[in-house]
Scaffold this motif. Structure first.
Motif, short mmCIF file in Angstrom:
data_model
loop_
_atom_site.label_atom_id
_atom_site.label_comp_id
_atom_site.label_asym_id
_atom_site.label_seq_id
_atom_site.Cartn_x
_atom_site.Cartn_y
_atom_site.Cartn_z
N TYR A 3 61.01 4.91 19.96
CA TYR A 3 60.48 3.66 18.65
C TYR A 3 59.27 3.59 18.39
N VAL A 4 57.84 4.49 18.67
CA VAL A 4 56.50 4.27 17.98
C VAL A 4 56.92 5.46 17.41
N ASP A 5 57.05 6.84 17.92
CA ASP A 5 56.74 7.83 16.96
C ASP A 5 58.27 7.21 15.42
N GLU A 6 58.57 6.26 15.40
CA GLU A 6 59.32 6.11 14.36
C GLU A 6 58.95 5.61 13.24
N ASN A 7 58.27 4.44 13.59
CA ASN A 7 56.80 3.52 12.93
C ASN A 7 55.95 4.32 12.69
N PHE A 8 55.26 5.37 13.62
CA PHE A 8 53.76 6.02 13.21
C PHE A 8 54.08 7.62 11.68
N GLY A 9 55.96 7.10 11.70
CA GLY A 9 56.65 8.12 10.90
C GLY A 9 56.79 6.93 9.26
N ILE A 10 57.01 5.99 9.69
CA ILE A 10 56.50 4.69 8.49
C ILE A 10 55.10 5.44 7.79
N VAL A 11 54.33 5.41 8.98
CA VAL A 11 52.76 5.86 8.16
C VAL A 11 53.11 6.57 7.52
N VAL A 12 53.62 8.27 8.15
CA VAL A 12 53.31 9.27 7.03
C VAL A 12 53.86 9.11 6.07
N ARG A 13 55.47 8.56 5.98
CA ARG A 13 55.96 8.92 4.70
C ARG A 13 54.85 7.71 3.49
N THR A 14 54.64 6.84 4.12
CA THR A 14 53.50 5.79 3.07
C THR A 14 52.40 6.25 2.64
N LEU A 15 51.73 7.53 3.80
CA LEU A 15 50.92 8.43 3.02
C LEU A 15 51.39 8.87 1.71
N GLU A 16 52.45 10.05 2.59
CA GLU A 16 53.11 10.69 1.15
C GLU A 16 53.24 10.21 -0.11
N GLU A 17 53.73 8.56 -0.24
CA GLU A 17 53.96 8.40 -1.52
C GLU A 17 52.91 7.87 -2.57
#
Length: 728
Positions: free
Chosen positions: A240-254
């Motif tokens: 679950y934490v990994d999924e939420n970390f992925g949201i941070v990564v995608r935000t920084l990519e955007e």
């Protein structure tokens, strides 16, 4: 990290600084000149993600099958995975203090959660980067790393409102304030707190710290992870934490910031999950809780490499500052890992054998009066000193099942002498500043939760020397594991299992008040309040700290309808010794029965015992205000704010009172301070929004409304929309 344990500290620091300066210059020379931010370390963002209670061997990059960590896997594929990274302490606050100062606990002074505070004299990574021009922001998931413990030093924005999920729309607590574990918030709510800040336009690079607490007990992963990992809820939390970390990564990519961001993913400590009879952490110092994941991604560096050389979380600060070509604070004890990343040839057995790292756990002594453990790593050798010393060869014994002290006594003695030398070298006057005064309310809660006991030692008793006194923590670790199991079962309403665990605990220590408290809570859950009261009344005398457990059980008895037994327990305990917490509880129960006059007298008695007792001060202030005794209410509110200036809820309540007094300017001041202390305290934000509209401060109201719409959850935004519509 200590290269050698013999030379004086100042000589080691000078030599290391020269070496690091050369390494930093080479890194910058290699990267600068390509014409974009990714090639200029002075323009890099820095993202540090700390994974609480996360074992290295439960992540995909460390070989765990079906780990459910695709985002960590992706970072590792383009970065560096440190296979043998060690924390300094298997506890949250001291571990984070090492991560952000680059110093060991004897230097930064933080040895345990709650009883210590990172001293202002220590310099954090956030302070260095802020002073060098980085915008700094952090969001944390649980109370051990909130600002009251000093870890927020250097952050321009620091969101630590971890109790928001436990409050109603008025900011009042809606779950049991004597919760069996620390206050926490989920990874998704941590993201809600940090992502709006990450999205802000800025002219400088940022440093962000994100702390995810979820893998800590109790384990309640949200859907679908509760179903997907029904047989391993710990792994469900990690996924679950990994999924939420992925949201941070995608935000920084955007945002176009990802390629310019230096990323450090690190665990503060691991979890025992049954190894060596430890199911949680902090009591012993085996690899399950001391070895942590450490994954680093560097702009412009070709990664995808696993590094086997032993490193420590103490190395993070010097490594980040080396990459950014910034000078490290003089007290830093770790070493930069930049040369190791640049040159694979440095990852050698010979280099590993020359490297020493330190770890400790003093929690058994500070929490329960047992022995303490100090650890020295030298390459694959691990020496643990305590009432029963141990020596392990990690290269051939990863599970630490073969103690070598008896078969290799000369080596054990050599490592013991090195550890003595190291502790002598690290002893620091500054570390004494880390011991903090714990207010009565906090200490009562810690005792009621089982984090400290009446037999605990004072933090002032810590000595930087090797000690053999006290029970070996290895022999008492089952106590802690059973206690954690009982708390988890109680939290989930599994009353029968909680009773069994508590009963086992009492076979280990029949006179332990906390264990009796757990058994009593289980009996209350099973519908047996009379038996629960009997369990508590069987205590032979009340030791220091026991009263907190008794009051907690009495509160539960009262809520369950056993009011007479609850009053009896509290009054009998108070006959043995006065207590502000006991008088406050008595007042609460009387108030619930409609005995207002008697309740007020008990609230006053509570303050007479402890003039700064927050719960009683707030209760009196609110009740005096309701009775129209405005001057007395103001006096209590002002005393509350003076004693507890960093508590946003107290500021909010005082602001509402001032508003009722038509002291609008003072009300706005208090409400604004509440929102500064807790930016996601939406009740305070909405009250302030309505107040700005009411007094005609439309620009300030509009700015606040935009912030709420950007950062808040859907329900809060809906309330803000209605407020704006109603005030037009």
């Amino acid at each position: 990290m200590i290269e050698s344990l013999q030379p004086p500290a100042i000589l080691r620091r000078v030599g290391r600084s020269l070496a690091i300066g050369l390494a930093a210059g080479s890194a910058v020379a290699m990267l600068v000149g390509c014409g974009d931010r990714a090639s200029d370390p002075r323009q890099w963002n820095v993202l540090v993600v700390t994974l609480d209670t996360t074992r290295a061997d439960r992540l995909g990059p460390y070989g765990y099958p079906d780990a459910g960590t695709p985002n960590y896997d992706a970072i590792a594929a383009g970065g560096f995975v440190f296979a043998q990274a060690s924390t300094s302490v298997p506890m949250t606050l001291p571990a984070h203090s090492t991560i952000f100062t680059g110093t060991y606990p004897p230097v930064h002074g933080v040895r345990e959660n709650s009883l210590f505070r990172l001293p202002d004299e220590r310099t954090t990574l956030a302070e260095v980067l802020r002073d060098a021009g980085w915008d700094t922001g952090g969001a944390v998931g649980a109370i051990p790393v909130t600002r009251q413990f000093g870890i927020a030093q250097g952050f321009n924005v620091f969101d630590d409102h971890v109790t928001i999920a436990a409050e109603d729309f008025r900011g009042r607590r809606i779950d049991d304030a004597s919760s069996l574990f620390f206050d926490e918030r989920s990874a998704a709510r941590v993201n809600d707190a940090i992502l709006p800040w990450l999205r802000q336009e800025r002219d400088q690079p940022f440093f962000a710290w994100i702390h995810y607490w979820d893998a800590h007990q109790p384990l309640h992963p949200p859907p679908p992870y509760d179903t997907l990992y029904a047989r391993d809820l710990y792994q469900g939390e990690i996924a679950y934490v990994d999924e939420n970390f992925g949201i941070v990564v995608r935000t920084l990519e955007e945002l176009g910031e990802w390629e310019n961001t230096l990323v450090v993913i690190v665990g503060d400590h691991g979890e025992g999950i049954g190894e060596h009879q430890e199911y949680t952490h902090s009591m012993v110092a085996y690899e399950g809780t001391v070895r942590v994941p450490l994954i680093v991604r560097v702009p412009g560096f070709e990664g995808g490499r696993t590094i086997d050389r032993r490193v420590g979380t103490v190395d993070i600060v010097p490594t980040v500052l080396d990459f950014l070509d910034l000078e490290e604070p003089s007290e830093v004890q770790g070493e930069s890992l930049v040369p190791l990343l640049e040159d694979p040839a440095l990852d050698t057995d010979e280099r590993n054998a020359r490297t020493a790292y330190y770890a400790e756990t003093l929690a058994p002594r500070l929490g329960f009066g047992w022995g303490e453990l100090r650890v020295l790593y030298r390459g694959d050798e691990k020496y643990i000193h305590g009432p029963r010393p141990e020596l392990f060869d990690l290269a051939n014994d990863r599970k630490e099942t073969s103690d070598l002290v008896a078969t290799r006594p000369d080596l054990a003695e050599e490592r013991r002498r090195e550890l003595v030398s190291l502790l002598d070298d690290m002893a620091s006057d500054v570390s004494l500043a880390a011991v903090q005064e714990v207010d009565l309310e906090t200490r009562q809660k810690l005792e009621a939760l089982g984090y400290i006991s009446g037999s605990a030692e004072s933090p002032e008793s810590i000595r930087e020397e090797l000690r053999e006194d006290g029970d070996p923590p290895q022999d008492r670790v089952l106590d802690n594991s059973l206690m954690s199991a009982a708390k988890s079962h109680l939290g989930a309403g599994r009353w029968g299992l909680a009773f069994e665990a508590a009963d086992q605990l009492l076979t280990l220590d029949p006179d332990n008040a906390y264990y009796r408290g757990l058994k009593a809570q289980a009996l209350i859950g099973l519908g047996k309040p009379a038996e629960a009261a009997d369990v508590i009344e069987e205590l032979e005398g009340v030791r220091p700290g026991d009263d907190a457990i008794i009051f907690n059980v009495a509160r539960l008895l009262f809520s369950d309808g056993a009011e007479e037994r609850a009053f009896q327990l509290v009054r009998e305990t108070l006959e043995g010794g006065e207590s502000a917490a006991g008088r406050y509880l008595l007042a609460e129960m009387l108030d619930a029965q409609g005995q207002e006059t008697e309740a007020l007298a008990e609230f006053e008695a509570s303050i007479a015992q402890q003039p700064t007792y927050a719960l009683a001060l707030q209760a009196l202030a609110v009740r005096r205000a309701r009775r129209g005794e405005r001057d007395e209410a103001r006096t209590h509110f002002e005393a509350l704010i003076r004693a507890h200036p960093l508590q946003p809820r107290y500021r909010y309540n005082y602001g509402v009172f001032l508003l009722e007094e038509d002291d609008v300017d003072a009300a706005i001041q208090q409400l604004e301070r509440a929102t500064e202390l807790a930016p996601t305290y939406w009740t305070a934000q909405l009250t302030l929004l309505a107040l700005h509209r009411q007094v005609g401060q439309l620009d300030r109201a509009d700015a606040l409304y935009r912030e709420v719409r950007t950062r808040a959850d859907a329900a809060t935004v809906d309330r803000a929309d209605r407020l704006m519509a109603e005030s037009k």
